[in-house]
Scaffold this active site. Structure first.
Site, PDB file in Angstrom:
ATOM      1  N   SER A 166       0.856  -1.174  -0.136  1.00  0.00           N
ATOM      2  CA  SER A 166      -0.027   0.035   0.098  1.00  0.00           C
ATOM      3  C   SER A 166       0.915   1.230  -0.004  1.00  0.00           C
ATOM      4  O   SER A 166       1.728   1.477   0.872  1.00  0.00           O
ATOM      5  CB  SER A 166      -0.794   0.009   1.213  1.00  0.00           C
ATOM      6  OG  SER A 166      -1.504   1.312   1.351  1.00  0.00           O
TER       7      SER A 166
ATOM      8  N   HIS B 109      -1.342  -1.474  -4.095  1.00  0.00           N
ATOM      9  CA  HIS B 109      -2.561  -1.141  -3.368  1.00  0.00           C
ATOM     10  C   HIS B 109      -2.712   0.562  -3.157  1.00  0.00           C
ATOM     11  O   HIS B 109      -1.721   0.951  -2.803  1.00  0.00           O
ATOM     12  CB  HIS B 109      -2.895  -1.722  -2.076  1.00  0.00           C
ATOM     13  CG  HIS B 109      -3.765  -1.649  -1.398  1.00  0.00           C
ATOM     14  ND1 HIS B 109      -4.997  -2.762  -1.477  1.00  0.00           N
ATOM     15  CD2 HIS B 109      -4.486  -0.924  -0.287  1.00  0.00           C
ATOM     16  CE1 HIS B 109      -5.820  -2.504  -0.951  1.00  0.00           C
ATOM     17  NE2 HIS B 109      -5.481  -1.186   0.043  1.00  0.00           N
TER      18      HIS B 109
ATOM     19  N   ASP C 257      -4.901   3.279  -1.472  1.00  0.00           N
ATOM     20  CA  ASP C 257      -6.129   3.821  -0.244  1.00  0.00           C
ATOM     21  C   ASP C 257      -6.487   5.054  -0.536  1.00  0.00           C
ATOM     22  O   ASP C 257      -5.727   6.229  -0.636  1.00  0.00           O
ATOM     23  CB  ASP C 257      -5.436   3.703   0.847  1.00  0.00           C
ATOM     24  CG  ASP C 257      -5.276   2.055   1.451  1.00  0.00           C
ATOM     25  OD1 ASP C 257      -5.945   1.410   1.139  1.00  0.00           O
ATOM     26  OD2 ASP C 257      -4.056   1.766   1.793  1.00  0.00           O
TER      27      ASP C 257
ATOM     28  N   MET D 271      -9.221   7.934   0.626  1.00  0.00           N
ATOM     29  CA  MET D 271      -9.809   8.039   1.755  1.00  0.00           C
ATOM     30  C   MET D 271     -10.665   9.460   1.582  1.00  0.00           C
ATOM     31  O   MET D 271      -9.924  10.538   0.886  1.00  0.00           O
ATOM     32  CB  MET D 271      -8.971   8.209   2.903  1.00  0.00           C
ATOM     33  CG  MET D 271      -8.332   6.965   3.073  1.00  0.00           C
ATOM     34  SD  MET D 271      -7.251   6.799   4.731  1.00  0.00           S
ATOM     35  CE  MET D 271      -6.351   5.616   4.427  1.00  0.00           C
TER      36      MET D 271
ATOM     37  N   HIS E 291      -8.690   1.134  -3.516  1.00  0.00           N
ATOM     38  CA  HIS E 291      -9.501   0.772  -2.333  1.00  0.00           C
ATOM     39  C   HIS E 291     -10.223   1.976  -1.911  1.00  0.00           C
ATOM     40  O   HIS E 291      -9.601   2.996  -1.354  1.00  0.00           O
ATOM     41  CB  HIS E 291      -8.510   0.183  -1.068  1.00  0.00           C
ATOM     42  CG  HIS E 291      -9.258  -0.057   0.064  1.00  0.00           C
ATOM     43  ND1 HIS E 291      -8.648  -0.364   1.426  1.00  0.00           N
ATOM     44  CD2 HIS E 291     -10.769  -0.084   0.488  1.00  0.00           C
ATOM     45  CE1 HIS E 291      -9.732  -0.597   2.213  1.00  0.00           C
ATOM     46  NE2 HIS E 291     -10.782  -0.519   1.600  1.00  0.00           N
TER      47      HIS E 291
ATOM     48  N   MET F 244     -12.200   3.980   0.201  1.00  0.00           N
ATOM     49  CA  MET F 244     -12.671   4.044   1.299  1.00  0.00           C
ATOM     50  C   MET F 244     -13.558   5.268   1.449  1.00  0.00           C
ATOM     51  O   MET F 244     -13.204   6.668   2.311  1.00  0.00           O
ATOM     52  CB  MET F 244     -11.725   4.134   2.739  1.00  0.00           C
ATOM     53  CG  MET F 244     -11.071   2.895   2.863  1.00  0.00           C
ATOM     54  SD  MET F 244      -9.590   2.646   3.894  1.00  0.00           S
ATOM     55  CE  MET F 244      -8.264   2.965   2.867  1.00  0.00           C
TER      56      MET F 244
ATOM     57  N   MET G 144     -10.784  -6.323   6.037  1.00  0.00           N
ATOM     58  CA  MET G 144      -9.878  -5.007   6.997  1.00  0.00           C
ATOM     59  C   MET G 144      -9.810  -5.792   8.234  1.00  0.00           C
ATOM     60  O   MET G 144     -10.587  -6.272   9.100  1.00  0.00           O
ATOM     61  CB  MET G 144     -10.905  -4.028   6.948  1.00  0.00           C
ATOM     62  CG  MET G 144     -10.949  -3.078   5.728  1.00  0.00           C
ATOM     63  SD  MET G 144      -9.524  -2.498   5.032  1.00  0.00           S
ATOM     64  CE  MET G 144      -8.538  -1.783   6.449  1.00  0.00           C
TER      65      MET G 144
ATOM     66  N   ASP H 239      -6.126  -6.836   4.964  1.00  0.00           N
ATOM     67  CA  ASP H 239      -5.376  -5.492   4.817  1.00  0.00           C
ATOM     68  C   ASP H 239      -5.552  -4.966   6.319  1.00  0.00           C
ATOM     69  O   ASP H 239      -6.598  -4.652   6.863  1.00  0.00           O
ATOM     70  CB  ASP H 239      -6.231  -4.268   4.069  1.00  0.00           C
ATOM     71  CG  ASP H 239      -5.443  -3.055   4.151  1.00  0.00           C
ATOM     72  OD1 ASP H 239      -4.523  -2.823   4.581  1.00  0.00           O
ATOM     73  OD2 ASP H 239      -6.212  -2.025   3.103  1.00  0.00           O
TER      74      ASP H 239
END
Length: 210
Positions: free
Chosen positions: A9, A34, A36, A38, A67, A69, A138, A176
């Site tokens: 990540s 990966h 992330d 957010m 991913h 979020m 998660m 993760d």
């Protein structure tokens, strides 16, 4: 048994040199990058968006595992797909239209992932497991790097592996959060196919020999 894949990540990388981070992932046998995303709403932190993904897309042929979020992920799928995502993973907790989202992702020619927060049981996605390409467990609460793994979440991996075998489904199981040398063996033995690692990978404390 499938050979597990490593998905470092870049949340834990040096943001001033993401190109170097991508090169490090390639050099150390990463199978996926990966990413992330957010939004400061679904989780407290805000990270990066489509421009950052577009900027690093030319640097590698590795698949981008994005991913999301974020709340209302249906509003962002197309833009992240165009930015370079290969896998688009949304949270089952963030939408009431999970079937439609998987359909939208597949219509874009991308792989669909569905993520579970630690407090969400596997039963929440029984109706969508058949069509998912990845189910992301998660093992820490999403939004912060460097947390300690929640051991009970590893049981979800066992449950998902059993469900896949019983139903003949084809999803990959990703984990993760809190993955390091002391926890890696437990998540692999549970049946994980994809290991997401941030802090441990980039600080050199994860010994990946798979």
């Amino acid at each position: 048994m499938k050979t597990p894949m490593l998905a470092p990540s870049i949340l834990s990388a040096d943001f001033s040199n993401l190109g170097q981070a991508v090169a490090m992932i390639e050099k150390n046998n990463g199978s996926l990058v990966h990413i992330d995303v957010m939004d400061g709403s679904f989780v407290p932190e805000i990270t990066y968006g489509q421009p950052v993904i577009r900027s690093i897309r030319p640097l590698t042929k590795l698949p981008f595992d994005v991913h999301l979020m974020v709340n209302n992920p249906e509003n962002h799928l197309e833009s992240f797909a165009k930015a370079g995502a290969d896998y688009l993973t949304f949270h089952i907790e963030a939408t009431n239209h999970s079937h439609r989202l998987v359909q939208m992702i597949h219509e874009m020619g991308k792989k669909a992932g569905v993520a579970l927060c630690p407090g969400t049981p596997v039963s929440a996605l029984l109706e969508i497991a058949k069509t998912a390409d990845i189910i992301l467990v998660m093992t820490v609460n999403p939004g912060w790097g460097g947390q300690t793994i929640i051991p009970s979440c590893v049981d979800k991996v066992v449950e998902l592996k059993k469900l896949r075998e019983e139903k003949g489904y084809n999803y990959l199981i990703s984990v993760d959060g809190g993955i390091n040398n002391s926890t890696l063996d437990s998540v692999l033995k549970a049946g994980s196919d994809i290991i997401v690692s941030g802090s441990a990978f980039f600080n050199g404390s994860l010994n990946w020999n798979c």
